[in-house]
Write a protein that holds these residues in place. Structure first.
Motif, short mmCIF file in Angstrom:
data_model
loop_
_atom_site.label_atom_id
_atom_site.label_comp_id
_atom_site.label_asym_id
_atom_site.label_seq_id
_atom_site.Cartn_x
_atom_site.Cartn_y
_atom_site.Cartn_z
N THR A 152 5.20 22.76 0.06
CA THR A 152 5.10 21.54 -0.73
C THR A 152 6.34 20.68 -0.56
O THR A 152 6.23 19.45 -0.37
CB THR A 152 4.91 21.88 -2.22
OG1 THR A 152 3.74 22.69 -2.36
CG2 THR A 152 4.76 20.64 -3.06
N VAL A 153 7.51 21.29 -0.60
CA VAL A 153 8.75 20.54 -0.41
C VAL A 153 8.80 19.92 0.98
O VAL A 153 9.15 18.75 1.15
CB VAL A 153 9.98 21.44 -0.66
CG1 VAL A 153 11.26 20.79 -0.19
CG2 VAL A 153 10.07 21.81 -2.13
N LYS A 195 6.26 19.18 2.94
CA LYS A 195 5.23 18.14 3.07
C LYS A 195 5.71 16.83 2.46
O LYS A 195 5.52 15.76 3.03
CB LYS A 195 3.94 18.60 2.40
CG LYS A 195 2.83 17.60 2.54
CD LYS A 195 1.56 18.06 1.85
CE LYS A 195 0.51 16.99 1.96
NZ LYS A 195 -0.59 17.22 1.05
N ARG A 196 6.34 16.91 1.29
CA ARG A 196 6.88 15.70 0.66
C ARG A 196 7.99 15.09 1.51
O ARG A 196 8.11 13.87 1.61
CB ARG A 196 7.40 16.01 -0.73
CG ARG A 196 6.31 16.26 -1.73
CD ARG A 196 6.88 16.54 -3.09
NE ARG A 196 5.81 16.89 -4.02
CZ ARG A 196 5.98 17.60 -5.10
NH1 ARG A 196 7.19 18.05 -5.41
NH2 ARG A 196 4.98 17.86 -5.89
N ALA A 197 8.82 15.94 2.08
CA ALA A 197 9.93 15.45 2.90
C ALA A 197 9.43 14.83 4.20
O ALA A 197 10.09 13.93 4.73
CB ALA A 197 10.90 16.59 3.20
N ASP A 255 6.97 12.90 4.59
CA ASP A 255 6.43 11.57 4.36
C ASP A 255 7.51 10.51 4.17
O ASP A 255 7.20 9.34 3.96
CB ASP A 255 5.53 11.58 3.12
CG ASP A 255 4.28 12.42 3.33
OD1 ASP A 255 3.89 12.62 4.50
OD2 ASP A 255 3.70 12.89 2.33
N ARG A 256 8.78 10.88 4.24
CA ARG A 256 9.87 9.94 4.04
C ARG A 256 10.80 9.95 5.23
O ARG A 256 10.86 10.92 5.98
CB ARG A 256 10.65 10.31 2.78
CG ARG A 256 9.74 10.19 1.55
CD ARG A 256 10.44 10.33 0.29
NE ARG A 256 11.33 9.22 0.01
CZ ARG A 256 12.00 9.14 -1.12
NH1 ARG A 256 11.88 10.08 -2.01
NH2 ARG A 256 12.79 8.13 -1.35
N ASP A 314 16.43 7.70 -2.92
CA ASP A 314 16.28 6.49 -3.74
C ASP A 314 17.61 6.00 -4.27
O ASP A 314 17.89 4.81 -4.25
CB ASP A 314 15.31 6.75 -4.90
CG ASP A 314 13.89 6.96 -4.42
OD1 ASP A 314 13.51 6.35 -3.38
OD2 ASP A 314 13.15 7.72 -5.05
N ALA A 334 14.12 19.16 -2.31
CA ALA A 334 13.12 18.89 -3.34
C ALA A 334 13.56 17.73 -4.23
O ALA A 334 12.73 16.91 -4.64
CB ALA A 334 12.86 20.14 -4.18
N THR A 368 15.63 15.18 -3.34
CA THR A 368 15.66 13.93 -2.57
C THR A 368 14.31 13.58 -1.98
O THR A 368 14.08 12.43 -1.62
CB THR A 368 16.67 14.03 -1.41
OG1 THR A 368 16.27 15.06 -0.52
CG2 THR A 368 18.06 14.29 -1.93
N ARG A 369 13.44 14.56 -1.85
CA ARG A 369 12.14 14.41 -1.20
C ARG A 369 12.29 13.90 0.23
O ARG A 369 11.45 13.16 0.74
CB ARG A 369 11.23 13.49 -2.00
CG ARG A 369 10.85 14.05 -3.33
CD ARG A 369 9.86 13.22 -4.04
NE ARG A 369 9.46 13.88 -5.27
CZ ARG A 369 8.37 13.63 -5.91
NH1 ARG A 369 7.56 12.70 -5.46
NH2 ARG A 369 8.07 14.27 -7.01
N SER A 370 13.36 14.29 0.88
CA SER A 370 13.54 13.97 2.29
C SER A 370 14.47 14.98 2.93
O SER A 370 15.29 15.61 2.26
CB SER A 370 14.10 12.56 2.47
OG SER A 370 15.48 12.53 2.49
#
Length: 141
Positions: free
Chosen positions: A48-49, A51-53, A55-56, A62, A82, A84-86
């Motif tokens: 999950t972490v 996959k989110r990373a 996409d950025r 941010d 997790a 930073t989502r990147s």
């Protein structure tokens, strides 16, 4: 080799041994099912972490100032990813300790983090000079 890499498998084998001694094969099946569930939950969190990373953009956050405020020594690279989502922009060479990563926001503020064996040991917030000058000047009439 870190102690934790040996501790978790040894604890799993110890639990399986105790389950067999106490309850026989049904106990082994129950503990084995619990260990399998724990591994699947860990795998799901990692996926999950990542996959989110994915996409950025690499090395984007941010707000670098908010990231700087949230970081704590001993946090894992996965935990920082997790937050930073990147993925961080890697500044160090491959297989060199400490691993150095950088995240940048839209205002060109950056957070550079050093990870020793996957754990955060130090980080530094760098802000552009224009932003610092406008903050110290105060409001304009």
């Amino acid at each position: 080799m870190p102690f934790q890499k040996l501790l978790y498998p040894a604890a799993g084998l110890g639990l399986l041994f105790l389950a067999y001694r106490s309850f026989g094969w049904p106990g082994v099946a129950a503990v084995g099912g619990g260990l399998t569930m724990w591994l699947l939950l860990h795998f799901t969190r990692v996926m999950t972490v990542l996959k989110r990373a994915a996409d950025r953009p690499i090395g984007y956050v941010d707000s670098a100032v908010m990231l700087n405020a949230k970081l704590k020594p001993g946090s894992t690279l996965m935990h920082v990813m997790a937050m930073t989502r990147s993925l961080g922009e890697r500044l160090s060479a491959d297989n060199v300790q400490p691993e150095v990563y950088r995240w940048r926001d839209n205002g060109d503020s950056t957070v550079t983090a050093d990870f020793q064996d996957g754990k955060l040991v130090r980080w530094k917030l760098d802000r552009p000079a224009a932003a610092e000058a406008s903050e110290t000047a105060g409001p304009t009439p």
